[in-house]
Design a protein around this motif. Structure first.
Motif, PDB file in Angstrom:
ATOM      1  N   SER A 243      -1.715 -12.584  -5.920  1.00 16.40           N
ATOM      2  CA  SER A 243      -1.495 -13.758  -5.078  1.00 16.40           C
ATOM      3  C   SER A 243      -0.587 -14.760  -5.789  1.00 16.40           C
ATOM      4  O   SER A 243       0.294 -15.379  -5.166  1.00 16.40           O
ATOM      5  CB  SER A 243      -2.832 -14.423  -4.726  1.00 16.40           C
ATOM      6  N   LEU A 244      -0.797 -14.924  -7.083  1.00  8.71           N
ATOM      7  CA  LEU A 244       0.064 -15.805  -7.872  1.00  8.71           C
ATOM      8  C   LEU A 244       1.497 -15.277  -7.873  1.00  8.71           C
ATOM      9  O   LEU A 244       2.457 -16.050  -7.736  1.00  8.71           O
ATOM     10  CB  LEU A 244      -0.458 -15.919  -9.303  1.00  8.71           C
TER      11      LEU A 244
ATOM     12  N   GLU B 169      -7.986 -19.314 -13.107  1.00 12.41           N
ATOM     13  CA  GLU B 169      -8.512 -18.552 -11.971  1.00 12.41           C
ATOM     14  C   GLU B 169      -7.460 -17.616 -11.391  1.00 12.41           C
ATOM     15  O   GLU B 169      -7.790 -16.528 -10.911  1.00 12.41           O
ATOM     16  CB  GLU B 169      -9.027 -19.504 -10.888  1.00 12.41           C
ATOM     17  N   ASP B 170      -6.215 -18.032 -11.440  1.00 11.42           N
ATOM     18  CA  ASP B 170      -5.129 -17.184 -10.927  1.00 11.42           C
ATOM     19  C   ASP B 170      -4.957 -15.923 -11.758  1.00 11.42           C
ATOM     20  O   ASP B 170      -4.411 -14.919 -11.275  1.00 11.42           O
ATOM     21  CB  ASP B 170      -3.810 -17.959 -10.926  1.00 11.42           C
TER      22      ASP B 170
ATOM     23  N   PHE C  94      -0.102 -22.842 -12.347  1.00 18.10           N
ATOM     24  CA  PHE C  94      -1.195 -21.904 -12.118  1.00 18.10           C
ATOM     25  C   PHE C  94      -2.370 -22.284 -13.000  1.00 18.10           C
ATOM     26  O   PHE C  94      -2.235 -23.101 -13.926  1.00 18.10           O
ATOM     27  CB  PHE C  94      -0.757 -20.464 -12.386  1.00 18.10           C
ATOM     28  N   THR C  95      -3.531 -21.691 -12.727  1.00 20.48           N
ATOM     29  CA  THR C  95      -4.751 -21.955 -13.493  1.00 20.48           C
ATOM     30  C   THR C  95      -5.319 -20.644 -14.013  1.00 20.48           C
ATOM     31  O   THR C  95      -4.837 -19.556 -13.671  1.00 20.48           O
ATOM     32  CB  THR C  95      -5.808 -22.647 -12.621  1.00 20.48           C
TER      33      THR C  95
ATOM     34  N   SER D 145      -6.084 -11.867  -7.642  1.00 19.83           N
ATOM     35  CA  SER D 145      -5.632 -13.256  -7.792  1.00 19.83           C
ATOM     36  C   SER D 145      -4.278 -13.313  -8.493  1.00 19.83           C
ATOM     37  O   SER D 145      -3.441 -14.165  -8.184  1.00 19.83           O
ATOM     38  CB  SER D 145      -6.672 -14.075  -8.570  1.00 19.83           C
ATOM     39  N   MET D 146      -4.051 -12.384  -9.423  1.00 18.94           N
ATOM     40  CA  MET D 146      -2.768 -12.329 -10.095  1.00 18.94           C
ATOM     41  C   MET D 146      -1.673 -11.946  -9.097  1.00 18.94           C
ATOM     42  O   MET D 146      -0.562 -12.486  -9.135  1.00 18.94           O
ATOM     43  CB  MET D 146      -2.803 -11.335 -11.248  1.00 18.94           C
TER      44      MET D 146
ATOM     45  N   ARG E  33       3.148 -16.068  -4.641  1.00 18.41           N
ATOM     46  CA  ARG E  33       3.506 -17.487  -4.595  1.00 18.41           C
ATOM     47  C   ARG E  33       4.739 -17.763  -5.461  1.00 18.41           C
ATOM     48  O   ARG E  33       5.628 -18.534  -5.070  1.00 18.41           O
ATOM     49  CB  ARG E  33       2.306 -18.329  -5.063  1.00 18.41           C
TER      50      ARG E  33
END
Length: 366
Positions: A42-43, A32-33, A29-30, A39-40, A46
């Motif tokens: 979405s991470l 941005e995640d 992860f980056t 975005s968190m 995933r």
């Protein structure tokens, strides 16, 4: 947010149903995640899609999704901040334990109790140990390269797994045959402890493995992570030991003992160890030991960092196929995370006559 959670749950179910790739030990992860709640999330989706085939957390039910997400967010931020630190000797990752709080993780995946009486006996073994292991030992050693270590497995009773690993190793050294033994039998029959309250590898190694012996894994029902009545009804060939040695509480003594055979030890499990990915683990941790592992070797990195090689029991997705490295020869006399406080190894006939190779083993460069 709750509406988004419901939608996200459906997305997770669809994604995991369609996923056909092998599970990942760590999800990259980056920054941005981690930038927003969306975005968190979405991470997290995933991560769940990647981890579902191997995810064994008892708290992974959909009804507990929101609290799992909160734990995941905290761990993801912890991993990100830790990996940005300079001069660290190891890295963390989002492994299959990343949606568990430390308290939950410790309750489920640790549980070794230290036998105070055995710890008191350990210094008495110093003279005998010195006589047996007189002279220098190699600068590096790895029992995996000498056929004395079975692959890492996953447990909820670490004391039984560290004890079984010690017996497997000593038996292989004495006989030349590496036999996978039954942790479930030790859990059911040894009296060393249980899955709920934990236990100690000391009575298993000093008593049960000597008097009763441990069956090969295929001759006893498989590991269930539950306490059952002892089921040794059918006579089978068991592996019996001739005794066990309490290692004096020092890293020097532990090194000499590990060259003798794999050693069951206790360490303190922490959040950083829970999420360990690679490298030489160097803490932070204390000496409130709560987790049993097996020391199967030791070595030195190209940067001259000395380390222990440990076989863990948190599955092959932890560390390097279930193995890790912990810093060796630290200032604290107890060793890092208390690793030198209480070690025990098994002894079997033929042990003392085993011929050690003249050339030190080449330590795996992971």
């Amino acid at each position: 947010m709750k509406k988004a959670l419901v939608v996200g749950v459906l997305a997770v179910l669809m994604a995991t149903a369609m996923a056909a790739s092998a599970p990942q030990p760590h999800v990259p992860f980056t920054d941005e995640d981690l930038g927003s709640e969306e975005s968190m999330w979405s991470l997290y989706q995933r991560w769940r899609g990647a981890m579902l085939p191997v995810h064994t957390s008892s708290s992974s039910h959909l009804g507990d999704m929101e609290s799992r997400f909160e734990a995941f967010k905290a761990n993801a931020r912890y991993v990100s901040e830790f990996n940005k630190k300079e001069d660290m000797t190891y890295k963390l990752g989002l492994n299959k334990f990343a949606d568990m709080t430390l308290e939950e993780f410790v309750a489920k995946y640790t549980g070794t109790k230290v036998d105070a009486a055995a710890m008191a006996r350990a210094p008495e073994a110093e003279e005998e140990l010195e006589l047996e292991l007189a002279g220098d030992v190699p600068a590096s050693w790895d029992w995996r390269q000498h056929g004395a270590v079975t692959p890492a497995r996953e447990q909820e009773s670490c004391w039984a797994f560290s004890a079984v690993g010690a017996v497997e190793g000593a038996n292989a050294i004495a006989t030349g045959k590496l036999v996978t033994l039954s942790e479930q039998q030790v859990l059911d029959c040894s009296g060393g402890g249980d899955c709920i309250g934990g236990g100690s590898y000391s009575p298993v190694l000093h008593g049960y493995a000597v008097k009763q012996g441990i069956s090969p894994a295929g001759s006893y029902p498989p590991y269930e992570a539950k306490d059952r009545a002892c089921r040794r009804n059918t006579p089978v060939a068991v592996v019996k030991m001739d005794g066990a040695v309490d290692v004096p509480a020092s890293e020097a003594a532990l090194k000499r003992s590990v060259y003798r055979a794999p050693v069951a030890v206790s360490i303190e499990a922490t959040q950083s160890l829970q999420l360990y990915k690679e490298g030489v683990y160097s803490g932070p941790c204390g000496t409130t030991v709560n987790h049993g592992v097996l020391v199967v070797g030791y070595g030195v990195t190209r940067d001259n960092i000395k380390y222990w090689i440990i076989k863990n029991s948190w599955g092959k997705d932890w560390g390097n196929n279930g193995f890790g490295r912990m810093k060796r020869d630290v200032i604290a006399k107890e060793g890092l995370c208390g690793i030198a406080m209480y070690g025990v190894y098994s002894v079997k006939n033929g042990h003392k006559n085993w011929s050690y190779p003249a050339t030190p083993a080449v330590v795996a460069s992971y």
